[in-house]
Design a protein around this motif. Structure first.
Motif, mmCIF file in Angstrom:
data_model
loop_
_atom_site.group_PDB
_atom_site.id
_atom_site.type_symbol
_atom_site.label_atom_id
_atom_site.label_comp_id
_atom_site.label_asym_id
_atom_site.label_seq_id
_atom_site.Cartn_x
_atom_site.Cartn_y
_atom_site.Cartn_z
ATOM 1 N N ASP A 1 60.869 -27.570 64.244
ATOM 2 C CA ASP A 1 60.299 -28.766 64.989
ATOM 3 C C ASP A 1 59.577 -28.606 66.053
ATOM 4 O O ASP A 1 59.343 -27.545 66.471
ATOM 5 N N SER A 2 59.288 -29.894 66.683
ATOM 6 C CA SER A 2 58.252 -29.905 67.766
ATOM 7 C C SER A 2 58.747 -29.192 68.905
ATOM 8 O O SER A 2 58.209 -28.428 69.711
ATOM 9 N N PHE A 3 60.237 -29.475 69.278
ATOM 10 C CA PHE A 3 60.858 -28.623 70.339
ATOM 11 C C PHE A 3 60.771 -27.171 70.260
ATOM 12 O O PHE A 3 60.345 -26.513 71.183
ATOM 13 N N ALA A 4 61.122 -26.552 69.165
ATOM 14 C CA ALA A 4 60.985 -25.277 68.942
ATOM 15 C C ALA A 4 59.835 -24.840 69.058
ATOM 16 O O ALA A 4 59.342 -23.494 69.560
ATOM 17 N N THR A 5 58.599 -25.176 68.440
ATOM 18 C CA THR A 5 57.520 -24.783 68.435
ATOM 19 C C THR A 5 56.881 -24.790 69.801
ATOM 20 O O THR A 5 56.178 -23.911 70.329
ATOM 21 N N ARG A 6 56.955 -26.056 70.577
ATOM 22 C CA ARG A 6 56.641 -26.146 72.031
ATOM 23 C C ARG A 6 57.215 -24.920 72.610
ATOM 24 O O ARG A 6 56.690 -24.467 73.632
ATOM 25 N N THR A 7 58.572 -24.591 72.559
ATOM 26 C CA THR A 7 59.263 -23.605 73.277
ATOM 27 C C THR A 7 58.932 -22.347 73.060
ATOM 28 O O THR A 7 58.676 -21.354 74.040
ATOM 29 N N LEU A 8 58.466 -21.954 71.957
ATOM 30 C CA LEU A 8 57.708 -20.793 71.380
ATOM 31 C C LEU A 8 56.515 -20.499 72.326
ATOM 32 O O LEU A 8 56.133 -19.567 72.786
ATOM 33 N N ARG A 9 55.379 -21.680 72.243
ATOM 34 C CA ARG A 9 54.500 -21.607 72.827
ATOM 35 C C ARG A 9 54.693 -21.271 74.370
ATOM 36 O O ARG A 9 53.907 -20.677 75.108
ATOM 37 N N ASN A 10 55.532 -22.100 75.122
ATOM 38 C CA ASN A 10 56.160 -21.981 76.453
ATOM 39 C C ASN A 10 56.413 -20.324 76.647
ATOM 40 O O ASN A 10 56.056 -20.015 77.719
ATOM 41 N N ILE A 11 57.109 -19.684 75.914
ATOM 42 C CA ILE A 11 57.473 -18.343 75.963
ATOM 43 C C ILE A 11 56.340 -17.438 75.820
ATOM 44 O O ILE A 11 56.401 -16.629 76.727
ATOM 45 N N ALA A 12 55.378 -17.887 74.934
ATOM 46 C CA ALA A 12 54.258 -17.027 74.910
ATOM 47 C C ALA A 12 53.290 -16.988 76.148
ATOM 48 O O ALA A 12 52.816 -16.192 76.644
ATOM 49 N N GLN A 13 53.224 -18.202 76.829
ATOM 50 C CA GLN A 13 52.571 -18.474 77.777
ATOM 51 C C GLN A 13 52.984 -17.827 79.172
ATOM 52 O O GLN A 13 52.366 -17.097 79.838
ATOM 53 N N ALA A 14 54.348 -17.765 79.416
ATOM 54 C CA ALA A 14 55.141 -17.344 80.434
ATOM 55 C C ALA A 14 54.933 -15.776 80.357
ATOM 56 O O ALA A 14 54.814 -15.201 81.457
ATOM 57 N N VAL A 15 55.327 -15.424 79.187
ATOM 58 C CA VAL A 15 55.096 -13.928 78.985
ATOM 59 C C VAL A 15 53.721 -13.424 79.248
ATOM 60 O O VAL A 15 53.632 -12.311 79.807
ATOM 61 N N SER A 16 52.672 -14.040 78.901
ATOM 62 C CA SER A 16 51.207 -13.721 78.965
ATOM 63 C C SER A 16 51.011 -13.824 80.483
ATOM 64 O O SER A 16 50.694 -12.510 81.179
ATOM 65 N N LEU A 17 51.663 -14.471 81.261
ATOM 66 C CA LEU A 17 51.596 -14.498 82.915
ATOM 67 C C LEU A 17 52.534 -13.341 83.420
ATOM 68 O O LEU A 17 52.072 -13.009 84.593
ATOM 69 N N ARG A 18 53.303 -12.813 82.656
ATOM 70 C CA ARG A 18 54.198 -11.524 83.377
ATOM 71 C C ARG A 18 53.415 -10.340 82.808
ATOM 72 O O ARG A 18 53.733 -9.256 82.759
ATOM 73 N N GLY A 19 52.221 -10.483 81.986
ATOM 74 C CA GLY A 19 51.329 -9.069 81.690
ATOM 75 C C GLY A 19 51.575 -8.526 80.124
ATOM 76 O O GLY A 19 51.043 -7.644 79.979
ATOM 77 N N GLY B 1 46.420 -20.297 70.130
ATOM 78 C CA GLY B 1 46.159 -19.323 71.209
ATOM 79 C C GLY B 1 47.540 -18.232 70.939
ATOM 80 O O GLY B 1 47.423 -17.169 71.997
ATOM 81 N N VAL B 2 48.467 -18.416 70.190
ATOM 82 C CA VAL B 2 49.659 -17.615 70.151
ATOM 83 C C VAL B 2 49.438 -16.873 68.908
ATOM 84 O O VAL B 2 49.226 -17.176 67.674
ATOM 85 N N ARG B 3 49.276 -15.449 69.025
ATOM 86 C CA ARG B 3 49.060 -14.649 67.974
ATOM 87 C C ARG B 3 50.320 -14.472 66.725
ATOM 88 O O ARG B 3 51.484 -14.889 67.112
ATOM 89 N N THR B 4 50.026 -14.569 65.615
ATOM 90 C CA THR B 4 50.912 -14.420 64.535
ATOM 91 C C THR B 4 50.488 -13.558 63.472
ATOM 92 O O THR B 4 49.659 -12.937 63.392
#
Length: 125
Positions: free
Chosen positions: A55-73, A100-103
């Motif tokens: 759903d939209s929440f899960a998809t948004r959360t996965l994107r947020n994880i990817a962005q936060a992890v990217s900021l951690r290198g 922008g998230v690799r699959t």
């Protein structure tokens, strides 16, 4: 509901479970971002093979994880999006939320993507 998180070399692999609530996903987000830093991980693989719906929440959360992890290198690769889930995501316009998230199709391909990235010198030491 706990999510299995495996450490494989410089990478973390998390397998999302179908019974996870929104609260579980938010807790997973915090845990993964913290563990990427603690283990100095170069990549995170999120396996969504077991999910029946995204759903939209899960998809948004996965994107947020990817962005936060990217900021951690580290880079994130999502694997295991089943065909029916992909079609539903496109029809609902959720695919844009993962731009922008690799699959990758599977774990093997995800590991190859992350290994190639490191060979190109795009990983931190």
């Amino acid at each position: 509901m706990s999510t299995p998180i495996l450490k494989q070399g410089h990478y973390l692999i998390a397998s999302l479970q179908p019974e996870q609530s929104d609260t579980d996903l938010l807790q997973l987000q915090d845990i993964l971002v913290e563990q990427v830093g603690r283990f100095r991980s170069r990549g995170l693989i999120l396996d969504v093979t077991l999910l029946d719906v995204m759903d939209s929440f899960a998809t948004r959360t996965l994107r947020n994880i990817a962005q936060a992890v990217s900021l951690r290198g580290a880079e994130t690769v999502i694997v295991g999006i089943r065909p029916e889930i992909a079609f539903a995501m496109v029809q609902l316009g959720l695919d844009a939320r993962l731009s922008g998230v690799r699959t990758a199709l599977d774990l093997e391909e995800a590991l190859a993507i992350l290994n190639r990235r490191c060979q190109e010198g795009m990983c931190r030491d």
